[in-house]
Write a protein that holds these residues in place. Structure first.
Motif, mmCIF file in Angstrom:
data_model
loop_
_atom_site.group_PDB
_atom_site.id
_atom_site.type_symbol
_atom_site.label_atom_id
_atom_site.label_comp_id
_atom_site.label_asym_id
_atom_site.label_seq_id
_atom_site.Cartn_x
_atom_site.Cartn_y
_atom_site.Cartn_z
ATOM 1 N N ALA A 38 -11.503 -1.601 -2.881
ATOM 2 C CA ALA A 38 -11.931 -0.238 -2.541
ATOM 3 C C ALA A 38 -13.132 -0.241 -1.600
ATOM 4 O O ALA A 38 -13.251 0.616 -0.722
ATOM 5 N N GLU A 39 -14.012 -1.213 -1.752
ATOM 6 C CA GLU A 39 -15.212 -1.297 -0.910
ATOM 7 C C GLU A 39 -14.861 -1.635 0.535
ATOM 8 O O GLU A 39 -15.498 -1.145 1.464
ATOM 9 N N GLN A 81 -2.685 6.131 -1.360
ATOM 10 C CA GLN A 81 -4.013 5.502 -1.388
ATOM 11 C C GLN A 81 -4.123 4.471 -2.500
ATOM 12 O O GLN A 81 -5.211 4.111 -2.921
ATOM 13 N N PRO A 119 -9.339 3.274 -10.326
ATOM 14 C CA PRO A 119 -10.316 3.509 -9.263
ATOM 15 C C PRO A 119 -11.455 2.501 -9.418
ATOM 16 O O PRO A 119 -11.631 1.904 -10.481
ATOM 17 N N HIS A 160 0.849 -1.191 0.000
ATOM 18 C CA HIS A 160 0.000 0.000 0.000
ATOM 19 C C HIS A 160 0.880 1.235 0.000
ATOM 20 O O HIS A 160 1.715 1.396 0.877
ATOM 21 N N ARG A 219 -10.568 0.957 3.769
ATOM 22 C CA ARG A 219 -10.818 2.396 3.871
ATOM 23 C C ARG A 219 -9.792 3.266 3.168
ATOM 24 O O ARG A 219 -10.132 4.267 2.563
ATOM 25 N N ASN A 220 -8.527 2.944 3.253
ATOM 26 C CA ASN A 220 -7.471 3.796 2.716
ATOM 27 C C ASN A 220 -7.073 3.458 1.285
ATOM 28 O O ASN A 220 -6.019 3.861 0.822
ATOM 29 N N LYS A 265 -8.000 3.881 -2.605
ATOM 30 C CA LYS A 265 -8.805 4.611 -3.590
ATOM 31 C C LYS A 265 -8.584 4.080 -5.003
ATOM 32 O O LYS A 265 -9.420 4.238 -5.874
ATOM 33 N N ARG A 266 -7.396 3.469 -5.227
ATOM 34 C CA ARG A 266 -7.078 2.912 -6.541
ATOM 35 C C ARG A 266 -6.276 1.626 -6.343
ATOM 36 O O ARG A 266 -5.623 1.451 -5.325
#
Length: 193
Positions: free
Chosen positions: A146-147, A113, A178, A110, A150-151, A153-154
């Protein structure tokens, strides 16, 4: 001789300037001491409800399937747990696996994001092809991550540690994607025309 003397003065002046700069940036231990914090143990995983996305029989839509799995130990570890569940396939009747057989997740990390998932070559080699099939595979992974994280986004998908252009020639995977929940209906309409 005069030139050498001027050169020596310039070097000494620059050296003095550099020492002053270093003093400004380097502080003594007394100036920076802070209380010592004991390392915290990693958080305990807890069972949480998640949504995994699988394909319908025509591979024209993704449908969520709810499950309870252990999460909460960090984005990378949680991503691995989610991919493991996707690899197991759906439990709900009428839903179908989206990731090709024998595919393995090799690594997950990670950055800001963006979640980077590195899969084994089977993700590409065993893929059935077709634009709908490729979209289902990719967005099953991206939307699930993504669902539930939380952190994130892509999502960037790699194969054997390398960026790939696409899985089956239809979707650009050279950049992080995304989530997208509307693409399948548009793809199904385009293929029926």
């Amino acid at each position: 001789m005069a030139l050498a003397l001027i050169w020596a003065v310039v070097v000494l002046a620059l050296l003095g300037f550099a020492i002053d700069l270093l003093r400004d940036f380097v502080s003594t231990p007394e100036e920076t001491s802070s209380p010592v914090v004991a390392p915290q143990p990693p958080p305990e995983p807890e069972e949480r409800e998640v949504k995994l996305y699988f394909a319908n029989s025509e591979a024209s839509e993704l449908a969520p399937e709810k499950r309870f799995i252990e999460l909460g130990t960090g984005v990378q570890t949680d991503a691995v747990a989610l991919v493991d569940e996707l690899l197991k396939g759906p439990q709900q009747e009428g839903l179908y696996p989206t990731i090709p057989p024998d595919t393995k997740l090799l690594n997950a990390f990670h950055i800001n994001q963006v979640l980077v998932l590195d899969f084994s070559r089977e993700l590409q080699a065993n893929h059935t092809g077709g634009s709908a099939g490729e979209l289902t595979t990719v967005y099953s992974i991206v939307n699930t991550m993504a669902e539930n994280l939380r952190n994130v986004k892509r999502v960037q998908i790699l194969v054997e540690g390398a960026e790939i252009e696409s899985l089956a020639g239809h979707l650009d995977l050279s950049r992080p994607l995304p989530p997208d929940t509307k693409w399948m209906k548009a793809a199904a309409r385009a293929e029926s025309n």
